[in-house]
Design a protein around this motif. Structure first.
Motif, PDB file in Angstrom:
ATOM      1  N   ARG B 315       0.672  -1.238   0.070  1.00  0.00           N
ATOM      2  CA  ARG B 315      -0.014   0.090  -0.215  1.00  0.00           C
ATOM      3  C   ARG B 315       0.762   1.298   0.198  1.00  0.00           C
ATOM      4  NH1 ARG B 315      -3.789  -0.943   4.517  1.00  0.00           N
ATOM      5  NH2 ARG B 315      -3.761   1.361   4.722  1.00  0.00           N
ATOM      6  N   GLU B 316       1.925   1.154   0.582  1.00  0.00           N
ATOM      7  CA  GLU B 316       2.654   2.278   0.675  1.00  0.00           C
ATOM      8  C   GLU B 316       3.402   2.670  -0.705  1.00  0.00           C
ATOM      9  OE1 GLU B 316       6.907   2.457   3.057  1.00  0.00           O
ATOM     10  OE2 GLU B 316       5.245   2.043   4.297  1.00  0.00           O
ATOM     11  N   TYR B 317       3.744   1.444  -1.519  1.00  0.00           N
ATOM     12  CA  TYR B 317       4.237   1.769  -2.679  1.00  0.00           C
ATOM     13  C   TYR B 317       3.355   2.237  -3.571  1.00  0.00           C
ATOM     14  CZ  TYR B 317       4.385   0.265  -7.724  1.00  0.00           C
ATOM     15  OH  TYR B 317       4.355   0.492  -9.077  1.00  0.00           O
ATOM     16  N   LEU B 318       2.053   1.866  -3.525  1.00  0.00           N
ATOM     17  CA  LEU B 318       0.864   2.427  -4.334  1.00  0.00           C
ATOM     18  C   LEU B 318       0.828   3.954  -3.864  1.00  0.00           C
ATOM     19  CD1 LEU B 318      -2.139   0.052  -4.091  1.00  0.00           C
ATOM     20  CD2 LEU B 318      -0.587   0.343  -6.153  1.00  0.00           C
ATOM     21  N   GLN B 348       0.870 -14.499 -11.637  1.00  0.00           N
ATOM     22  CA  GLN B 348       0.756 -13.301 -12.926  1.00  0.00           C
ATOM     23  C   GLN B 348      -0.502 -12.451 -12.564  1.00  0.00           C
ATOM     24  OE1 GLN B 348       3.351 -12.737 -14.930  1.00  0.00           O
ATOM     25  NE2 GLN B 348       4.420 -14.287 -13.617  1.00  0.00           N
ATOM     26  N   LEU B 349      -0.224 -11.129 -12.734  1.00  0.00           N
ATOM     27  CA  LEU B 349      -1.359 -10.318 -12.687  1.00  0.00           C
ATOM     28  C   LEU B 349      -1.971  -9.990 -14.289  1.00  0.00           C
ATOM     29  CD1 LEU B 349       0.135  -7.469 -10.558  1.00  0.00           C
ATOM     30  CD2 LEU B 349      -0.857  -9.802  -9.848  1.00  0.00           C
ATOM     31  N   LYS B 350      -3.324 -10.136 -14.424  1.00  0.00           N
ATOM     32  CA  LYS B 350      -3.880  -9.912 -15.890  1.00  0.00           C
ATOM     33  C   LYS B 350      -5.403  -9.501 -15.678  1.00  0.00           C
ATOM     34  CE  LYS B 350      -5.336 -14.864 -15.973  1.00  0.00           C
ATOM     35  NZ  LYS B 350      -5.258 -16.009 -16.630  1.00  0.00           N
ATOM     36  N   LEU B 369       0.631   1.314 -12.290  1.00  0.00           N
ATOM     37  CA  LEU B 369       1.134   1.176 -10.871  1.00  0.00           C
ATOM     38  C   LEU B 369       1.069  -0.106 -10.489  1.00  0.00           C
ATOM     39  CD1 LEU B 369      -0.021   3.839  -8.220  1.00  0.00           C
ATOM     40  CD2 LEU B 369       2.252   3.343  -9.207  1.00  0.00           C
ATOM     41  N   VAL B 370      -0.011  -0.796 -10.878  1.00  0.00           N
ATOM     42  CA  VAL B 370      -0.139  -2.143 -10.198  1.00  0.00           C
ATOM     43  C   VAL B 370       0.615  -3.250 -11.137  1.00  0.00           C
ATOM     44  CG1 VAL B 370      -1.728  -4.005 -10.122  1.00  0.00           C
ATOM     45  CG2 VAL B 370      -2.526  -1.852  -9.143  1.00  0.00           C
ATOM     46  N   LYS B 371       0.506  -2.840 -12.288  1.00  0.00           N
ATOM     47  CA  LYS B 371       1.418  -3.787 -13.429  1.00  0.00           C
ATOM     48  C   LYS B 371       2.784  -3.773 -13.310  1.00  0.00           C
ATOM     49  CE  LYS B 371      -1.312  -4.289 -17.638  1.00  0.00           C
ATOM     50  NZ  LYS B 371      -1.953  -3.451 -18.966  1.00  0.00           N
ATOM     51  N   ASN B 372       3.222  -2.543 -12.993  1.00  0.00           N
ATOM     52  CA  ASN B 372       4.722  -2.350 -12.622  1.00  0.00           C
ATOM     53  C   ASN B 372       5.030  -2.525 -11.295  1.00  0.00           C
ATOM     54  OD1 ASN B 372       4.712  -1.558 -15.352  1.00  0.00           O
ATOM     55  ND2 ASN B 372       4.796   0.515 -15.189  1.00  0.00           N
ATOM     56  N   GLY B 373       4.247  -2.687 -10.336  1.00  0.00           N
ATOM     57  CA  GLY B 373       4.537  -2.872  -8.923  1.00  0.00           C
ATOM     58  C   GLY B 373       5.066  -4.280  -8.553  1.00  0.00           C
ATOM     59  N   PRO B 374       5.228  -4.430  -7.215  1.00  0.00           N
ATOM     60  CA  PRO B 374       5.507  -5.644  -6.580  1.00  0.00           C
ATOM     61  C   PRO B 374       4.780  -6.740  -6.862  1.00  0.00           C
ATOM     62  CG  PRO B 374       5.430  -3.703  -4.770  1.00  0.00           C
ATOM     63  CD  PRO B 374       4.526  -3.312  -6.069  1.00  0.00           C
ATOM     64  N   SER B 375       5.230  -7.861  -6.845  1.00  0.00           N
ATOM     65  CA  SER B 375       4.670  -9.100  -7.165  1.00  0.00           C
ATOM     66  C   SER B 375       3.516  -9.446  -6.308  1.00  0.00           C
ATOM     67  CB  SER B 375       5.830 -10.135  -7.462  1.00  0.00           C
ATOM     68  OG  SER B 375       6.529 -10.484  -6.184  1.00  0.00           O
TER      69      SER B 375
END
Lengths: 188, 400
Positions: B315-318, B348-350, B369-375
């Motif tokens: 959440r901090e990242y976002l 994987q995120l999709k 943000l989410v796509k490029n964010g943490p796994s």
């Protein structure tokens, strides 16, 4: 008393203000009538059923009666669209009894195209535009040219090319997107 | 900006010049509202569309004279008629029908959890005087009526209550009522009988709907637990639940990952609708849903999808990496954006999609943000990894 011509000249925002101040449904209905056919169209698109769509229009109207009093809405048109679409999707979802899986298919595309983008093309950098236009698939290239350069409507384009209405529409939509991507890639 | 409200009809009915057609088509290419509307309108015949729009116009139009009858009042009348019917149908339960009904619209209409809480408190107060008062007030009006099967008096009393209390959310009220009716027609009767006597605790069910406070989204798979008996259930896909209880005024706890838990004393109101809200101080919220094959009867070994470095860090990242798009700043939009996506078996995120957007590039930014964010680690259920849905809700602050 309220004169019809006066209603027409009022902006959406003025009508909202009047509704908030006077609480009279007349103002709200005047405002909503401007968008009834559009909201109905959106409901039809998502709900795919005339009766459900008509109910949707009325439900949204009822929701507006309190939402507009509670919330400050600046861009009514955009707000209404988001609201209408969300309502339809909620409806679809509740029908499916599935919390979140049901909504993805069409949301993505439209959601991402949410905002009116500036007309990038044609107003800038003609040589690059021509180059990008060359790169488009033939049908897209043809439709784009007819639509943007010769300013023909879809109906005319179907006549000239022999493609049907939906094909023309999708060639232009996709062509426009490809063109934009191409312009951005080769820019700067 | 919006040329004419009948543009779509004129377009469909070939009443536009070619130049007008072109102009409208061009507008639709950069205006998704118009594009959707046209597409929807084209799914029926022009005649059907015109006649439907005409019908709608007639329904919506409100003349300029200052008449006060609102939609809400109409809804109140419908409720009142329904109430009258209930009373007529079952004289035995008439004593408690009215208070129940007025309370019912209470929690539905409540805008915030606080209000709902207050109501809960009022009912829970040691002597439950308030609840009794309701019954007491209602009794003299209704008792004779019930016997005579004479409707007008209670109808009037009820319409008053309905009109005042149903005010903020008439839509929600009808929706949940319907949902409840479908979900548990039996429950209401079952719970009505013991309540009427207000005597020894016996088994009954508490039913209601759980929604998310801000967007009023029905929440599925909320854990609903009686904290004294630890009896628990989960909400269905439409947010409704039905919890069997055995004590008189049980405290029910609602928990959902990512939202503030809520405890609510269950009085006699039916349904017990609650709203869970996110922490106002929090700018982001991440809601992981159970996988689609999950059933609440085998809740034990479910582990929801979770960011691999942990939720707080995620959440901090976002919050720290959101870049408000220039177009959003220019348009002065701000607020919450909710996007959904799938975390598949392999993490994987999709399938990114917009649940609630603001436009002006905000959704794209959150998706980016989410796509490029943490796994993410996939949800785990019945000894294997499964795909599941996650919602990320992020506050887009006003542009500086």
């Amino acid at each position: 008393m309220f004169v019809k011509s006066k209603d027409v000249s009022q902006t959406d925002e003025e009508l909202i203000r009047l509704y908030r101040e006077e609480g009279h449904l007349h103002w709200l209905s005047t405002l909503y009538l401007r968008y009834t056919s559009m909201v109905y169209g959106v409901c039809l698109k998502y709900l795919k059923d005339r009766e459900a769509a008509r109910d949707g229009v009325m439900q949204l109207y009822e929701a507006l009666t309190h939402d507009l009093r509670k919330h400050e809405v600046t861009n009514f048109r955009g707000w209404l669209y988001v609201k209408a679409r969300n309502q339809c999707l909620m409806e679809l979802r509740s029908k499916k009894h599935q919390p979140s899986e049901g909504i993805s298919p069409f949301l993505m595309e439209n959601g991402l195209a949410e905002h009116p983008e500036q007309e990038v093309m044609l107003h800038q950098d003609t040589p690059r535009l021509e180059k990008c236009l060359q790169l488009l698939a033939e049908p897209q290239q043809r439709c784009i040219t007819l639509f943007y350069l010769e300013e023909k409507c879809y109906k005319d384009i179907t006549r000239v090319t022999g493609y049907d209405y939906n094909q023309v529409k999708s060639y232009i939509q996709n062509g426009k997107r490809n063109l934009k991507n191409c312009m951005e890639q080769h820019g700067s | 900006m919006d040329p004419r409200h009948d543009d779509i009809e004129r377009y469909l009915n070939n009443q536009m010049s070619d130049a007008e057609r072109h102009a409208l088509e061009k507008r639709a290419l950069s205006d998704p509202f118009l594009a959707d509307a046209i597409e929807g309108a084209q799914s029926v015949t022009p005649a059907e569309f015109s006649s439907d729009v005409k019908t709608l116009h007639e329904k919506i139009k409100v003349p300029a004279s200052p008449w006060k009858v609102s939609l809400r009042l109409a809804a109140g009348v419908v409720l009142a008629v329904a109430l009258g019917w209930l009373i007529w149908r079952s004289p035995g339960t008439a004593t408690e029908t009215a208070p129940v009904l007025s309370e019912r619209s209470g929690p539905v209409a409540a805008d915030t959890v606080d209000q709902t809480k207050d109501q809960g408190k009022a009912v829970e107060s040691p002597s439950t005087t308030e609840a009794k008062e309701h019954v007491a007030q209602a009794e003299p009006k209704k008792e004779p009526v019930a016997e005579e099967t004479n409707q007008p008096a209670p109808v009037e009393a009820a319409s008053g209550a309905a009109v005042t209390t149903a005010e903020p959310a008439p839509l929600a009220a009808t929706k949940t009522d319907r949902a409840e009716e479908e979900a548990a027609p039996y429950d209401r009767k079952a719970s009505a009988a013991p309540r009427e006597k207000r005597l020894a605790p016996s088994s009954r069910r508490i039913t209601g709907t759980v929604t998310e406070a801000e967007d009023n989204i029905p929440l599925a798979d909320v854990v609903v637990r009686d904290i004294t008996t630890q009896q628990e259930t989960r909400t269905r896909g439409d947010g409704t639940y039905s919890l069997p209880v055995t004590t008189e005024n049980p405290v029910v706890q609602y928990t959902f990952p990512g939202l503030q838990p809520l405890e609510q004393r269950a009085g006699n109101e039916v349904p017990l609708n609650v709203q869970l809200k996110d922490d106002a101080a929090q700018r982001s919220e991440v809601i992981a849903f159970p996988p689609s094959n999950w059933s609440s009867s085998t809740a034990d070994d479910l582990r929801l999808a979770i960011p691999s470095q942990g939720m707080p860090q995620y959440r901090e990242y976002l919050e720290n990496n959101l870049v408000v798009p220039a177009s959003a700043k220019a348009a002065g939009v701000s607020g919450k954006v909710t996007i959904g996506f799938t975390v598949d078996e392999s993490g994987q995120l999709k399938d990114f999609h917009v649940v609630k957007g603001l436009g002006y590039g905000c959704e794209e930014e959150v998706i980016r943000l989410v796509k490029n964010g943490p796994s993410w680690n996939a949800a785990h259920y019945r000894k294997s990894h499964v795909a599941s849905t996650v919602w990320v809700k992020l506050d887009v602050p006003p542009g500086r």
